[in-house]
Motif scaffolding. Sequence first.
Motif, short mmCIF file in Angstrom:
data_model
loop_
_atom_site.label_atom_id
_atom_site.label_comp_id
_atom_site.label_asym_id
_atom_site.label_seq_id
_atom_site.Cartn_x
_atom_site.Cartn_y
_atom_site.Cartn_z
N ASN A 9 0.75 -1.08 -0.12
CA ASN A 9 0.05 -0.05 0.01
C ASN A 9 0.95 1.18 0.06
O ASN A 9 1.47 1.68 0.93
CB ASN A 9 -0.75 -0.11 1.35
CG ASN A 9 -1.94 1.13 1.44
OD1 ASN A 9 -2.02 2.02 0.69
ND2 ASN A 9 -2.18 1.37 2.46
N LYS A 11 -0.16 4.33 -0.39
CA LYS A 11 -0.57 5.36 0.40
C LYS A 11 -0.40 6.80 -0.59
O LYS A 11 -0.40 6.54 -1.79
CB LYS A 11 -0.09 5.55 1.86
CG LYS A 11 -0.28 4.40 2.54
CD LYS A 11 -0.04 4.70 4.06
CE LYS A 11 0.01 3.31 4.66
NZ LYS A 11 -0.03 3.30 6.10
N HIS A 98 -9.46 0.62 4.77
CA HIS A 98 -8.10 0.87 5.45
C HIS A 98 -8.48 1.72 6.70
O HIS A 98 -9.28 2.57 6.79
CB HIS A 98 -7.04 1.35 4.64
CG HIS A 98 -5.81 1.46 5.31
ND1 HIS A 98 -5.30 2.37 6.01
CD2 HIS A 98 -4.69 0.66 5.04
CE1 HIS A 98 -4.10 2.13 6.51
NE2 HIS A 98 -3.70 1.00 5.68
N GLU A 170 -5.35 -5.66 10.35
CA GLU A 170 -4.09 -4.63 10.77
C GLU A 170 -4.44 -3.58 11.88
O GLU A 170 -5.33 -2.75 11.90
CB GLU A 170 -4.33 -3.32 9.47
CG GLU A 170 -3.84 -4.14 8.42
CD GLU A 170 -3.28 -2.95 7.32
OE1 GLU A 170 -2.28 -3.21 6.76
OE2 GLU A 170 -4.00 -2.06 7.06
N ALA A 174 -0.15 -0.69 15.19
CA ALA A 174 0.94 -1.12 14.43
C ALA A 174 1.15 -0.52 13.28
O ALA A 174 2.34 -0.76 12.65
CB ALA A 174 1.06 -2.63 14.62
N ILE A 175 0.47 0.30 12.82
CA ILE A 175 0.37 0.92 11.43
C ILE A 175 1.31 2.14 11.45
O ILE A 175 0.72 3.07 12.17
CB ILE A 175 -0.91 1.08 10.82
CG1 ILE A 175 -1.64 -0.28 10.62
CG2 ILE A 175 -0.79 1.79 9.22
CD1 ILE A 175 -3.04 0.06 10.02
N GLY A 176 2.57 1.97 10.50
CA GLY A 176 3.20 3.21 10.60
C GLY A 176 3.86 3.52 11.82
O GLY A 176 4.44 4.82 11.87
N GLY A 214 -1.01 -6.90 8.52
CA GLY A 214 -0.39 -5.56 8.28
C GLY A 214 -0.15 -4.64 9.56
O GLY A 214 -1.06 -4.83 10.34
N GLY A 215 1.03 -4.15 9.69
CA GLY A 215 1.48 -2.97 10.84
C GLY A 215 2.97 -3.49 10.79
O GLY A 215 3.26 -4.45 11.52
N SER A 216 3.41 -2.65 10.30
CA SER A 216 5.10 -2.43 10.39
C SER A 216 5.82 -3.57 9.96
O SER A 216 6.72 -4.13 10.54
CB SER A 216 5.39 -1.89 11.67
OG SER A 216 4.84 -0.72 11.84
N LEU A 235 -0.11 -7.30 4.28
CA LEU A 235 -0.35 -5.98 3.58
C LEU A 235 0.76 -4.72 4.20
O LEU A 235 0.81 -4.74 5.35
CB LEU A 235 -1.78 -5.42 4.04
CG LEU A 235 -2.14 -4.08 3.45
CD1 LEU A 235 -1.81 -4.05 1.89
CD2 LEU A 235 -3.55 -3.64 3.68
N VAL A 236 1.47 -4.36 3.35
CA VAL A 236 2.76 -3.55 3.74
C VAL A 236 2.67 -2.06 3.44
O VAL A 236 2.43 -1.93 2.04
CB VAL A 236 3.94 -4.37 2.98
CG1 VAL A 236 5.34 -3.56 3.69
CG2 VAL A 236 4.04 -6.03 3.26
N GLY A 237 2.76 -1.34 4.34
CA GLY A 237 2.76 0.06 3.96
C GLY A 237 4.40 0.30 3.57
O GLY A 237 4.73 0.46 2.72
N GLY A 238 4.79 1.08 4.59
CA GLY A 238 5.97 1.82 4.66
C GLY A 238 6.98 1.04 3.84
O GLY A 238 7.75 1.54 2.89
#
Length: 253
Positions: A9, A11, A98, A170, A174-176, A214-216, A235-238
């Motif tokens: 993701n 973003k 999200h 998520e 833990a997100i970001g 998902g979450g870091s 599910l991966v952000g950063g």
Amino acid sequence: MAKKIVAGNWKMNKTYEEALALVSEVVNMVKDEVTGDVRVILFPPALYVSTLRSYVKDAPAISLGVQNIYQKASGAYTGEISAPMVKSLGIQYVLVGHSERREYFDETNEVLAEKVNIALENGLTPVFCCGESLQQRQNEDYKGFVKNQLTESLFHLGPEEIQKVVIAYEPIWAIGTGLTASAEQAQEMHKALRDHLSEKYGSPIASGISILYGGSVGAGNAAELFAGPDVDGGLVGGASLKSRDFTEIIKAR
Ligand code: PEP
């Protein structure tokens, strides 16, 4: 068996040039280094998906998605994009619910049920996000809270339709944040969600639904997190903004 999936993701990040560079790197690394049957889904800003299609077309493991759709098919909803528009580009996936959409855009379980419906009506695969806040984890029945997100946004679906949904657990805390659920915490919630699905739809259907964490998630913790028997991917952000880290996460699945 549920499909193994690693999704990125992006973003609201990356200029056009940066997005092209990132997708090129990911495509090359996935083609050269990833074996096995993992599905990779990239969720770039919607503005870029049309162009990015040609970048991923020779990488069969990689699909594209959008980060959001509106709950109506068309009309006077300035600034929004619709499921039929996404479908018309041949894009398969859409993130629904999200936690940033829930928090900053007031998306409720009820609205998210409508988004799930319009996605499915248009042949899109919703990646439905759920998860509890830190306060909920500390003070309340956090498993009940997350199960209720599924009940209110997904459990109106019939057995055929629910199998077309991917779920992403998520935890908001833990997100970001750099904080990650432990592998045990992730597995505990994934099992609770699969049991919840099983109670409603039966075990064969529940075991075929992919549940992502998902979450870091990063290159250093992905393998441990993905080891849980009910964790079907991430599910991966950063970390999805860095091609090398993202590829290592895919390889860990
Ligand atoms: C996300 O936004 O879905 C996410 C999990 O972000 P991060 O990996 O940066 O915590």
